[in-house]
Design an enzyme around this catalytic site. Structure first.
Site, PDB file in Angstrom:
ATOM      1  N   TYR A  30       0.832  -1.218   0.000  1.00  0.00           N
ATOM      2  CA  TYR A  30       0.000   0.000   0.000  1.00  0.00           C
ATOM      3  C   TYR A  30       0.865   1.266   0.000  1.00  0.00           C
ATOM      4  CZ  TYR A  30      -3.195   3.440   2.192  1.00  0.00           C
ATOM      5  OH  TYR A  30      -3.926   4.564   2.502  1.00  0.00           O
ATOM      6  N   LEU A  53       5.149 -10.509  -2.442  1.00  0.00           N
ATOM      7  CA  LEU A  53       3.713 -10.533  -2.778  1.00  0.00           C
ATOM      8  C   LEU A  53       2.883 -11.262  -1.721  1.00  0.00           C
ATOM      9  CD1 LEU A  53       4.001 -11.172  -6.649  1.00  0.00           C
ATOM     10  CD2 LEU A  53       3.843  -8.974  -5.448  1.00  0.00           C
ATOM     11  N   SER A  78       7.260   3.178  12.513  1.00  0.00           N
ATOM     12  CA  SER A  78       5.868   3.311  12.940  1.00  0.00           C
ATOM     13  C   SER A  78       5.771   4.016  14.282  1.00  0.00           C
ATOM     14  CB  SER A  78       5.256   1.907  13.065  1.00  0.00           C
ATOM     15  OG  SER A  78       4.037   1.965  13.781  1.00  0.00           O
ATOM     16  N   THR A  80       4.093   3.171  16.534  1.00  0.00           N
ATOM     17  CA  THR A  80       3.922   2.188  17.614  1.00  0.00           C
ATOM     18  C   THR A  80       5.202   2.038  18.427  1.00  0.00           C
ATOM     19  OG1 THR A  80       4.391   0.553  15.925  1.00  0.00           O
ATOM     20  CG2 THR A  80       2.102   0.743  16.665  1.00  0.00           C
ATOM     21  N   TYR A  92       4.643  -6.333  16.623  1.00  0.00           N
ATOM     22  CA  TYR A  92       4.854  -5.552  15.386  1.00  0.00           C
ATOM     23  C   TYR A  92       5.635  -4.273  15.730  1.00  0.00           C
ATOM     24  CZ  TYR A  92       3.878  -1.879  12.028  1.00  0.00           C
ATOM     25  OH  TYR A  92       4.015  -0.820  11.169  1.00  0.00           O
ATOM     26  N   LYS A 145       9.777  -2.868  14.897  1.00  0.00           N
ATOM     27  CA  LYS A 145      10.187  -1.565  14.366  1.00  0.00           C
ATOM     28  C   LYS A 145      11.193  -0.898  15.314  1.00  0.00           C
ATOM     29  CE  LYS A 145       7.622  -1.613  10.667  1.00  0.00           C
ATOM     30  NZ  LYS A 145       8.255  -1.691   9.347  1.00  0.00           N
ATOM     31  N   TYR A 167       5.583   6.351  10.778  1.00  0.00           N
ATOM     32  CA  TYR A 167       4.255   6.684  10.263  1.00  0.00           C
ATOM     33  C   TYR A 167       3.240   6.654  11.393  1.00  0.00           C
ATOM     34  CZ  TYR A 167       6.444   4.470   6.150  1.00  0.00           C
ATOM     35  OH  TYR A 167       7.293   4.069   5.156  1.00  0.00           O
ATOM     36  N   ARG A 176      -6.328   8.309  16.792  1.00  0.00           N
ATOM     37  CA  ARG A 176      -5.146   8.123  15.960  1.00  0.00           C
ATOM     38  C   ARG A 176      -4.940   9.338  15.064  1.00  0.00           C
ATOM     39  NH1 ARG A 176      -4.837   4.710  19.046  1.00  0.00           N
ATOM     40  NH2 ARG A 176      -4.409   2.459  18.845  1.00  0.00           N
ATOM     41  N   PRO A 227      -6.430  -6.595  21.496  1.00  0.00           N
ATOM     42  CA  PRO A 227      -5.120  -6.614  22.170  1.00  0.00           C
ATOM     43  C   PRO A 227      -4.087  -5.821  21.360  1.00  0.00           C
ATOM     44  CG  PRO A 227      -6.007  -8.853  21.902  1.00  0.00           C
ATOM     45  CD  PRO A 227      -6.907  -7.926  21.137  1.00  0.00           C
TER      46      PRO A 227
END
Ligand code: WQD
Length: 338
Positions: A8, A30, A122, A124, A147, A151, A175, A229, A294
Site C-alpha cells: 500500500y 507478494l 511506525s 507504535t 509488530y 520496528k 508513520y 489516531r 489486544p
C-alpha cells in the site's frame, strides 16, 4: 530499490519516486500485495517498474538481488508484516519476517557498498506515550505489540550500524496512520483477506463486501471512548519518502541517522472517522461496539514540527480528502472486479 514496493505505502511511494525522475526497482514477496499493482503504476505514471519477486528472509536470494543489480543508489525498506493484532497472535512470524528481511538487506548493502537507507517505521515504537503530541524526542517505550517492537529493534540495529560505519546514512520515518488512495482511483489499499486496519474495513463495509464493522472498544479514556489516531494521507506519506531519499543522496542529512514522525498533528477517534466517512459519502455504515483489541493504545498523535523544520515537509491533505480518495478507490476496484 524499494522493498515491499507492491504494498500500500510502497506502491504510492513508487509512483511519487517515478514522478520525481527516479528509476525504481521493486523487491516484493507478494505476501500482502499483488503484481497487478505494476499495471496500475504504469497507468498513472506511464512507467511499469521492474519487480523482482523474492523472499528477503532468504539471505542467498537477497544477496543475489544486489549482486545482479549493481546501480542501486538507495534502498527504501517497506517489506514487513504490519498488523498489530496479528503480531500479538503470531509474534515469532513477525520477528522472523521483519528482522531477517531487514538484516539481510543491511548485510547486502554493506557488502555492495550502498550507503543510503530509508526505513519504514511506525508510531507504535512510542508504546503508550506519556506525553502528547508525540515528538521524536519522546522515549520509545516497550511497544504494546510485537509488530511495534520489530520496528523499535530495527531502529536500534540501524543506529548501531550508522555508529560503526561512517559512510552509512539512514532516515527512519515513523508513520502514524496511513489512509486514503491515489487521486486517480487507480491505486489504493488492497489488503489480502480480512483487513486488519480501520479504513479498508470501513470502505469494504460501505461497499457491501463486509457485513458490519466492529469498533474495538468504546471504554478508552477519550472524548467518546474510542481510540484516537493521527490519520495521514498515503500520498503525503509518499512525498515525504521522496524528500527523505533526496536528502540522503544530496548529503543534506545533519546526522548519520535521523528519525522523523510523519503525521498531521490531528487526532481523530474511531467514531469520528466513522461519522466523517458517513458524511463524506452520504451513506450509513453498519457497526457494532465490541471488545478491545489486544495491542491497541488509547491515543497516538504526532508533533509535526521536526519534519517541517528539517525536511520542509508538512501533510497537505485533510481528512475529507483521505476518506473521499479511499472511497473512490474501493468503488473503482469493486467495479473492476464485476
Ligand atoms: C486504528 C483504530 C483500532 C479496525 C497500525 C500500525 C501502524 C500502521 C497502521 C502500518 C484502532 C480501530 C481498527 C477495525 C476498529 N501500520 N479499529 N475496528 O492499529 O492504529 O496502527 O496500522 O502502516 O503502524 O500500528 O491502525 O487501522 O488497525 O486501527 O475499531 O476493524 O481503529 O482499535 O483504535 P493502528 P488500525
Amino acid at each position: 530499490m524499494v522493498t515491499g514496493g507492491c504494498g500500500y505505502i510502497g506502491s504510492h511511494t513508487v509512483v511519487a519516486l517515478i514522478e520525481n525522475g527516479f528509476e525504481v526497482l521493486i523487491l516484493d514477496d507478494l505476501s500482502n500485495s499483488n503484481k497487478e499493482v505494476l499495471d496500475r503504476i504504469k497507468t498513472i505514471t506511464g512507467t511499469r517498474p521492474k519487480l523482482l519477486e523474492v523472499d528477503l528472509k532468504n539471505s542467498f536470494l537477497c544477496d543475489n538481488m544486489f549482486c545482479y543489480n549493481k546501480n542501486i543508489e538507495a534502498v527504501i525498506h517497506f517489506a514487513a508484516h504490519k498488523a498489530v493484532s496479528e503480531s500479538v497472535e503470531k509474534p515469532l512470524m513477525y520477528y522472523h519476517n521483519n528482522l531477517y528481511a531487514l538484516i539481510n538487506v543491511l548485510v547486502a548493502m554493506e557488502k555492495y557498498n550502498i550507503n543510503n537507507f530509508i526505513f519504514s517505521s511506525s508510531a507504535t515504537v512510542y508504546g503508550n506515550p506519556e506525553i502528547l503530541p508525540i515528538t521524536e524526542q519522546n522515549k520509545t517505550q516497550r511497544p504494546f505489540s510485537p509488530y511495534g517492537n520489530t520496528k523499535k529493534v530495527a531502529e536500534e540495529i540501524i543506529a548501531d550500524i550508522t555508529n560503526s560505519n561512517k559512510d552509512f546514512t539512514a532516515i527512519s520515518l515513523r508513520y502514524f496512520n496511513p489512509i486514503g488512495a491515489h487521486d486517480s482511483g487507480q491505486l489504493g489499499e488492497l489488503p489480502n483477506g480480512i483487513p486488519n486496519n480501520l479504513m479498508p474495513y470501513i470502505t469494504q463495509t460501505a461497499v457491501g463486501v463486509r457485513e458490519t464493522l466492529s469498533v474495538f472498544g468504546n471504554d478508552y479514556p477519550t472524548k467518546d471512548g474510542t481510540p484516537i489516531r493521527d490519520y495521514i494521507h498515503v500520498i503525503d506519506l509518499a512525498e515525504a519518502h521522496v524528500i527523505a531519499v533526496q536528502r540522503l543522496l544530496e548529503n543534506k542529512q545533519e546526522t548519520s541517522f535521523e528519525t522523523f514522525n510523519l503525521g498531521t498533528g490531528n487526532g481523530y477517534s474511531v467514531l469520528e472517522i466513522i461519522n466523517t466517512f458517513q458524511k463524506v459519502i452520504n451513506q450509513k455504515i453498519n457497526y457494532t461496539i465490541t471488545e478491545r483489541r489486544p495491542g491497541d493504545v488509547p491515543i497516538l498523535y504526532s508533533d509535526i514540527a521536526f519534519a517541517k523544520e528539517k525536511l520542509g515537509w508538512v501533510a497537505k491533505r485533510n481528512l475529507e480528502n483521505m476518506i473521499s480518495t479511499a472511497w473512490k478507490w474501493e468503488q473503482n476496484y469493486r467495479q473492476e472486479q464485476n
